[in-house]
Scaffold this motif. Sequence first.
Motif, PDB file in Angstrom:
ATOM      1  N   GLU A   8     148.998   1.659 -10.961  1.00 36.30           N
ATOM      2  CA  GLU A   8     148.419   2.536 -11.957  1.00 36.30           C
ATOM      3  C   GLU A   8     148.971   3.945 -11.836  1.00 36.30           C
ATOM      4  N   HIS A   9     149.347   4.537 -12.941  1.00 33.17           N
ATOM      5  CA  HIS A   9     149.772   5.932 -12.962  1.00 33.17           C
ATOM      6  C   HIS A   9     148.657   6.756 -13.592  1.00 33.17           C
ATOM      7  N   ILE A  10     148.091   7.682 -12.851  1.00 40.10           N
ATOM      8  CA  ILE A  10     147.004   8.514 -13.350  1.00 40.10           C
ATOM      9  C   ILE A  10     147.534   9.917 -13.588  1.00 40.10           C
ATOM     10  N   PHE A  11     147.346  10.429 -14.806  1.00 39.43           N
ATOM     11  CA  PHE A  11     147.823  11.772 -15.163  1.00 39.43           C
ATOM     12  C   PHE A  11     146.653  12.561 -15.736  1.00 39.43           C
ATOM     13  N   VAL A  12     146.353  13.727 -15.156  1.00 39.61           N
ATOM     14  CA  VAL A  12     145.222  14.560 -15.557  1.00 39.61           C
ATOM     15  C   VAL A  12     145.733  15.940 -15.951  1.00 39.61           C
ATOM     16  N   THR A  13     145.214  16.464 -17.062  1.00 42.61           N
ATOM     17  CA  THR A  13     145.566  17.820 -17.482  1.00 42.61           C
ATOM     18  C   THR A  13     144.392  18.752 -17.221  1.00 42.61           C
ATOM     19  N   VAL A  14     144.693  19.874 -16.557  1.00 37.87           N
ATOM     20  CA  VAL A  14     143.686  20.886 -16.252  1.00 37.87           C
ATOM     21  C   VAL A  14     144.069  22.164 -16.985  1.00 37.87           C
ATOM     22  N   LEU A  15     143.153  22.682 -17.772  1.00 39.34           N
ATOM     23  CA  LEU A  15     143.360  23.927 -18.504  1.00 39.34           C
ATOM     24  C   LEU A  15     142.452  24.995 -17.903  1.00 39.34           C
ATOM     25  N   THR A  16     143.035  26.113 -17.492  1.00 42.78           N
ATOM     26  CA  THR A  16     142.243  27.221 -16.965  1.00 42.78           C
ATOM     27  C   THR A  16     142.266  28.367 -17.961  1.00 42.78           C
ATOM     28  N   SER A  17     141.228  29.180 -17.937  1.00 35.50           N
ATOM     29  CA  SER A  17     141.163  30.278 -18.905  1.00 35.50           C
ATOM     30  C   SER A  17     142.170  31.367 -18.578  1.00 35.50           C
ATOM     31  N   VAL A  18     142.250  31.787 -17.312  1.00 36.34           N
ATOM     32  CA  VAL A  18     143.146  32.879 -16.907  1.00 36.34           C
ATOM     33  C   VAL A  18     144.059  32.405 -15.779  1.00 36.34           C
ATOM     34  N   ARG A  19     145.206  33.056 -15.643  1.00 30.97           N
ATOM     35  CA  ARG A  19     146.237  32.566 -14.733  1.00 30.97           C
ATOM     36  C   ARG A  19     145.844  32.603 -13.249  1.00 30.97           C
ATOM     37  N   PRO A  20     145.070  33.589 -12.760  1.00 30.06           N
ATOM     38  CA  PRO A  20     144.673  33.506 -11.347  1.00 30.06           C
ATOM     39  C   PRO A  20     143.953  32.206 -11.009  1.00 30.06           C
ATOM     40  N   LEU A  21     143.154  31.690 -11.940  1.00 28.81           N
ATOM     41  CA  LEU A  21     142.509  30.395 -11.707  1.00 28.81           C
ATOM     42  C   LEU A  21     143.542  29.272 -11.707  1.00 28.81           C
ATOM     43  N   THR A  22     144.561  29.408 -12.552  1.00 29.66           N
ATOM     44  CA  THR A  22     145.658  28.435 -12.562  1.00 29.66           C
ATOM     45  C   THR A  22     146.293  28.353 -11.185  1.00 29.66           C
ATOM     46  N   LEU A  23     146.530  29.506 -10.575  1.00 27.82           N
ATOM     47  CA  LEU A  23     147.199  29.546  -9.270  1.00 27.82           C
ATOM     48  C   LEU A  23     146.363  28.849  -8.205  1.00 27.82           C
ATOM     49  N   ILE A  24     145.047  29.054  -8.223  1.00 24.04           N
ATOM     50  CA  ILE A  24     144.174  28.413  -7.239  1.00 24.04           C
ATOM     51  C   ILE A  24     144.234  26.893  -7.390  1.00 24.04           C
ATOM     52  N   VAL A  25     144.128  26.409  -8.620  1.00 25.18           N
ATOM     53  CA  VAL A  25     144.150  24.963  -8.856  1.00 25.18           C
ATOM     54  C   VAL A  25     145.522  24.387  -8.509  1.00 25.18           C
ATOM     55  N   ARG A  26     146.575  25.090  -8.884  1.00 24.97           N
ATOM     56  CA  ARG A  26     147.928  24.607  -8.563  1.00 24.97           C
ATOM     57  C   ARG A  26     148.152  24.543  -7.061  1.00 24.97           C
ATOM     58  N   ASP A  27     147.607  25.503  -6.314  1.00 26.07           N
ATOM     59  CA  ASP A  27     147.738  25.471  -4.855  1.00 26.07           C
ATOM     60  C   ASP A  27     147.140  24.189  -4.302  1.00 26.07           C
ATOM     61  N   LEU A  28     145.963  23.848  -4.779  1.00 26.31           N
ATOM     62  CA  LEU A  28     145.300  22.623  -4.317  1.00 26.31           C
ATOM     63  C   LEU A  28     146.127  21.395  -4.664  1.00 26.31           C
ATOM     64  N   VAL A  29     146.630  21.350  -5.889  1.00 26.93           N
ATOM     65  CA  VAL A  29     147.445  20.218  -6.342  1.00 26.93           C
ATOM     66  C   VAL A  29     148.741  20.119  -5.528  1.00 26.93           C
ATOM     67  N   ARG A  30     149.348  21.266  -5.257  1.00 28.65           N
ATOM     68  CA  ARG A  30     150.592  21.286  -4.469  1.00 28.65           C
ATOM     69  C   ARG A  30     150.357  20.761  -3.062  1.00 28.65           C
ATOM     70  N   LEU A  31     149.283  21.220  -2.420  1.00 34.08           N
ATOM     71  CA  LEU A  31     148.996  20.783  -1.057  1.00 34.08           C
ATOM     72  C   LEU A  31     148.676  19.287  -1.001  1.00 34.08           C
ATOM     73  N   ALA A  32     148.137  18.772  -2.091  1.00 29.80           N
ATOM     74  CA  ALA A  32     147.859  17.329  -2.163  1.00 29.80           C
ATOM     75  C   ALA A  32     149.085  16.525  -2.592  1.00 29.80           C
ATOM     76  N   GLU A  33     150.171  17.225  -2.935  1.00 30.32           N
ATOM     77  CA  GLU A  33     151.412  16.612  -3.408  1.00 30.32           C
ATOM     78  C   GLU A  33     151.158  15.734  -4.632  1.00 30.32           C
ATOM     79  N   LEU A  34     150.384  16.283  -5.580  1.00 29.20           N
ATOM     80  CA  LEU A  34     150.041  15.545  -6.793  1.00 29.20           C
ATOM     81  C   LEU A  34     150.567  16.230  -8.049  1.00 29.20           C
ATOM     82  N   GLU A  35     151.635  17.024  -7.899  1.00 32.38           N
ATOM     83  CA  GLU A  35     152.188  17.734  -9.059  1.00 32.38           C
ATOM     84  C   GLU A  35     152.635  16.786 -10.163  1.00 32.38           C
ATOM     85  N   ALA A  36     153.061  15.593  -9.798  1.00 30.44           N
ATOM     86  CA  ALA A  36     153.513  14.629 -10.804  1.00 30.44           C
ATOM     87  C   ALA A  36     152.353  13.971 -11.541  1.00 30.44           C
ATOM     88  N   HIS A  37     151.144  14.170 -11.035  1.00 29.72           N
ATOM     89  CA  HIS A  37     149.980  13.496 -11.609  1.00 29.72           C
ATOM     90  C   HIS A  37     148.966  14.452 -12.225  1.00 29.72           C
TER      91      HIS A  37
END
Length: 300
Positions: A22-51
């Motif tokens: 199964e390939h799971i792909f989720v889109t996360v929309l943040t209101s402002v970019r500092p929140l984007t950075l926090i969520v991206r950090d978590l995704v990067r550390l989990a190595e889930l950028e492709a998902h």
Amino acid sequence: MASGALLLQPLFVSADNQQPEEHIFVTVLTSVRPLTLIVRDLVRLAELEAHIQVSPLLPAGASPHHLALKAKDVARIKAADLLVWVGPQLETFLPKAIDEYRKGRTDLALSGLSDLNESFGEHSDREHQHGGTDPHVWLDPANAAVIARSVKELLVKEMPSRSEVLQLAYLRYLQELSAKTNEISVKLQSVNQGRRSVAVYHDSLGHYLKRFHISQQAALTMVPEQQIGLKSLLQYKKQTEPACLLADIGELSLARGFGEKLGWRLVGFDLLAQNMEVNTYLQYLTGVTGAVEDCLQVSL
């Protein structure tokens, strides 16, 4: 799980059991970019950028206080699997769109988190006009940890098979945030031996200043583009001169004239992470710290 929240696509057939993975792909929309950075950090550390795709709603330079949604913005709000925003105190343009287009969806409003430090505390010399709290909560790294945990919990619901890697990523992120907080504390203590206070143009830096024990003696405006009367300027003129006047880089043109009238040196900081070369929340904190350090050093 919300209907349509996950897109399931077969990637390949395993040679061992002939079952499609199964390939799971989720889109996360943040209101402002500092929140984007926090969520991206978590995704990067989990190595889930492709998902997991994370992107901000506000374009660079736009203010969350004064945004008119376009058709393309509405389309992104409708399509996002998860929407992360501060709350109606900051993004006044979002509640109506959320009510209309995201009924039944699981979103994250930071204003609803009970363990988030929302209090503006003693730094404001006037009552804050965002319902009594400072909505720029992302500037406190302790709040960033709460945001990361809350996002992690929602992502686990969307991607239960990734719960372990998301949990490990979150724990690693806590360590990174703790180390950065300690680093900033030591740095600012070393340059603020004179214990000078700072002033801000737009009342937005309170969470950061409180976390790192920097005194804010004045905020010229509560929200961007608010008019500042002559009486207020005269009152500020009578005060002890602050180390500097700090202003978001998007508001420097508005703040410059007031800084000149008051005789206060103006220093810019990147409140909304407009610098596209800043790709992590830790880099963002480093940039804000550099501005505050610049402000305090010259005053010694």
